[in-house]
Design an enzyme around this catalytic site. Structure first.
Site, short mmCIF file in Angstrom:
data_model
loop_
_atom_site.label_atom_id
_atom_site.label_comp_id
_atom_site.label_asym_id
_atom_site.label_seq_id
_atom_site.Cartn_x
_atom_site.Cartn_y
_atom_site.Cartn_z
NE ARG A 195 -6.51 3.93 2.00
CZ ARG A 195 -7.09 3.04 2.78
NH1 ARG A 195 -8.29 3.27 3.23
NH2 ARG A 195 -6.46 1.95 3.11
CE1 TYR A 232 -13.42 -7.39 0.80
CE2 TYR A 232 -11.61 -8.70 -0.08
CZ TYR A 232 -12.08 -7.73 0.79
OH TYR A 232 -11.22 -7.11 1.64
NE ARG A 279 -9.00 7.62 -6.64
CZ ARG A 279 -9.46 6.94 -5.61
NH1 ARG A 279 -8.66 6.19 -4.91
NH2 ARG A 279 -10.73 6.98 -5.30
NE ARG A 331 -4.30 -1.66 0.84
CZ ARG A 331 -5.23 -1.84 1.77
NH1 ARG A 331 -5.36 -1.00 2.74
NH2 ARG A 331 -6.04 -2.87 1.67
CG ASP A 342 -8.69 -3.39 -4.84
OD1 ASP A 342 -8.21 -2.78 -3.87
OD2 ASP A 342 -9.47 -4.36 -4.72
O1 CP3 Z 1 0.06 0.47 -3.02
C1 CP3 Z 1 -0.37 -0.66 -3.25
O2 CP3 Z 1 -0.22 -1.63 -2.47
C2 CP3 Z 1 -0.98 -0.95 -4.61
C3 CP3 Z 1 -2.36 -0.94 -4.72
C4 CP3 Z 1 -3.26 -1.90 -3.95
C5 CP3 Z 1 -4.56 -1.48 -3.57
N1 CP3 Z 1 -5.21 -2.57 -3.08
C6 CP3 Z 1 -5.08 -0.11 -3.72
C7 CP3 Z 1 -6.21 0.31 -2.89
C8 CP3 Z 1 -3.13 -3.25 -3.62
C9 CP3 Z 1 -1.93 -4.16 -3.78
C10 CP3 Z 1 -4.39 -3.67 -3.08
C11 CP3 Z 1 -4.69 -5.04 -2.68
C12 CP3 Z 1 -5.90 -5.30 -1.89
N2 CP3 Z 1 -7.15 -4.78 -2.04
C13 CP3 Z 1 -5.96 -6.28 -0.88
C14 CP3 Z 1 -4.81 -7.15 -0.47
C15 CP3 Z 1 -3.80 -6.41 0.33
C16 CP3 Z 1 -4.17 -6.15 1.75
O3 CP3 Z 1 -4.16 -4.98 2.13
O4 CP3 Z 1 -4.40 -7.12 2.47
C17 CP3 Z 1 -7.27 -6.29 -0.37
C18 CP3 Z 1 -7.78 -7.15 0.75
C19 CP3 Z 1 -8.01 -5.34 -1.13
C20 CP3 Z 1 -9.46 -5.01 -0.99
C21 CP3 Z 1 -9.61 -3.60 -0.58
N3 CP3 Z 1 -9.51 -2.54 -1.46
C22 CP3 Z 1 -9.76 -3.05 0.73
C23 CP3 Z 1 -9.92 -3.87 1.98
C24 CP3 Z 1 -9.75 -1.65 0.60
C25 CP3 Z 1 -9.77 -0.61 1.71
C26 CP3 Z 1 -11.07 0.05 1.92
C27 CP3 Z 1 -10.86 1.34 2.72
O5 CP3 Z 1 -10.99 2.41 2.13
O6 CP3 Z 1 -10.55 1.23 3.91
C28 CP3 Z 1 -9.60 -1.35 -0.76
C29 CP3 Z 1 -9.52 -0.02 -1.36
C30 CP3 Z 1 -8.18 0.38 -1.85
N4 CP3 Z 1 -7.34 -0.39 -2.60
C31 CP3 Z 1 -7.58 1.66 -1.66
C32 CP3 Z 1 -6.35 1.63 -2.32
C33 CP3 Z 1 -5.35 2.73 -2.47
C34 CP3 Z 1 -8.20 2.82 -0.92
C35 CP3 Z 1 -9.33 3.40 -1.71
C36 CP3 Z 1 -9.14 4.83 -2.11
O7 CP3 Z 1 -8.02 5.40 -2.07
O8 CP3 Z 1 -10.17 5.40 -2.53
#
Ligand code: CP3
Length: 342
Positions: free
Chosen positions: A30, A150, A39, A26, A75
């Site tokens: 954010r 999911y 974004r 990550r 994602d």
């Molecule tokens: O920087 C990175 O790691 C690259 C991008 C990345 C994202 N998601 C961007 C993202 C990666 C590798 C993921 C993987 C991902 N997505 C996982 C596996 C990794 C982990 O953290 O265990 C999982 C379980 C997801 C599903 C998911 N997507 C979740 C649980 C969330 C968070 C929701 C929240 O807002 O709390 C997301 C959203 C997400 N994916 C964001 C980002 C940058 C935030 C959304 C945003 O910025 O609007």
């Protein structure tokens, strides 16, 4: 230095390194003000389908921190959106699926993924590889169990109750769903590697919810299949989950060169479990909120423990916490890269 000789790829292959390579799960996201800026007003999955935006966001942490690898901005549910499922990512909540998958007919209605459905992914990877030069790009996919959770629950879940109800109570539906998601993950990784990604990570974030016996019986073969398909692409593979102290030996057996270890497992114990493989991890992501000298002292302990592994890629034990101060990650990156290995 060349790309193939980068510290990250050398460590992943278990070769000697000039310094311990470091990147952060990550890292593209954010916690960066420049991320929030680009974004503004654009949905998460829509951003993932815009190659210029994906390129910019993926590069932001590389520019700011000088990390040893870039993680592709996307994602784990993006490929499901790309094959046509009604799915979105709600801010602060996570992935939400309009029509949860419950029956064999539901599974059969999910299309397979082919490269023509994700032209924006190939384009973004090609842009990035051209910009990154000698810095490797890590492609990724969600592992079958985590993505299934999911799809079956319809959104994030703490106990994965409906998912496990299917796993235990409707094994034919479960097997079909896992095979379907696995095939989509394999195809999605292939697109990324064929466009130039030089390593892949399989995220099984929620596998820690399983007992070792259930992981072995209902999940492991499907993850192993995705990892085997990725092996045929000729790039190193990282296999990561959260809360997996009891699963690390099985996750190693599933076949990746590198096993990601979360922060709850002392790294030396993790290394003992994964066999003759490299490890990735595992500083507590909350340590960036400690005084810098406390954070760096703990990072030093992680690096020292990592010396016992076949290879060590420094990372946090899970993703960067959104309120993290980027300056702390910058100091952490510089500390890890300067740490003497002799
Ligand atoms: O920087 C990175 O790691 C690259 C991008 C990345 C994202 N998601 C961007 C993202 C990666 C590798 C993921 C993987 C991902 N997505 C996982 C596996 C990794 C982990 O953290 O265990 C999982 C379980 C997801 C599903 C998911 N997507 C979740 C649980 C969330 C968070 C929701 C929240 O807002 O709390 C997301 C959203 C997400 N994916 C964001 C980002 C940058 C935030 C959304 C945003 O910025 O609007």
């Amino acid at each position: 230095m060349t790309l193939q000789d980068s510290a990250f790829l050398r460590a992943a292959r278990g070769e000697d390194v000039p310094h311990t390579p470091v990147w952060f799960m990550r890292q593209a996201g954010r916690s960066l003000p420049e991320y929030l800026k680009v974004r503004e007003g654009i949905g998460m999955l829509e951003s993932c389908m815009d190659p210029d935006l994906v390129t910019e966001i993926t590069l932001q942490p590389v520019r700011r921190y000088g990390v040893d690898a870039a993680i592709f901005f996307s994602d784990i549910v993006l490929p499901l959106k790309s094959v046509g499922l009604d799915i979105e990512i709600k801010p602060g909540i996570g992935p939400v699926v309009a029509n949860p998958v419950r029956t064999l007919a539901d599974v059969a209605s999910i299309p397979d993924l082919d490269a023509s459905m994700v032209p924006y992914i190939s384009q973004a990877v090609r842009n990035l590889v051209a910009e990154l030069g000698d810095t490797p790009l890590i492609g990724f996919a969600g592992a079958p169990f985590t993505v299934a959770s999911y799809l079956v629950e319809g959104g994030p879940s703490k106990d994965h109750a409906r998912t496990k109800a299917m796993m235990f109570g409707a094994p034919e539906v479960w097997e079909a769903l896992m095979a379907k998601i696995g095939a989509i993950a394999s195809a999605y990784l292939r697109v990324q590697v064929e466009a130039g990604a030089s390593a892949v990570q399989l995220f099984d974030s929620w596998a820690g919810a399983l007992t070792p016996a259930d992981y072995r019986q209902h999940v492991m073969a499907h993850s192993a299949r995705v990892l085997a398909d990725a092996a045929a692409l000729g790039v190193p593979r990282i296999h990561f989950g959260v809360g997996t102290s009891n699963l690390l030996s099985l996750m190693g057996e599933a076949g990746a060169e590198v096993v990601g270890i979360d922060w709850r497992t002392p790294l030396d114990r993790g290394i003992a479990q994964v066999g003759d493989r490299a490890v990735q991890g595992n500083l507590d992501p909350a340590l960036v909120f400690a005084p810098t000298e406390v954070m760096l002292a703990r990072a030093g302990e992680v690096i020292e423990a990592g010396k016992a592994a076949r290879g060590h890629i420094f990372n946090l034990g899970h993703g960067v916490i959104p309120t993290t101060d980027p300056d702390q990650l910058k100091r952490l990156t510089e500390f890890v890269q300067a740490y003497p290995l002799a």
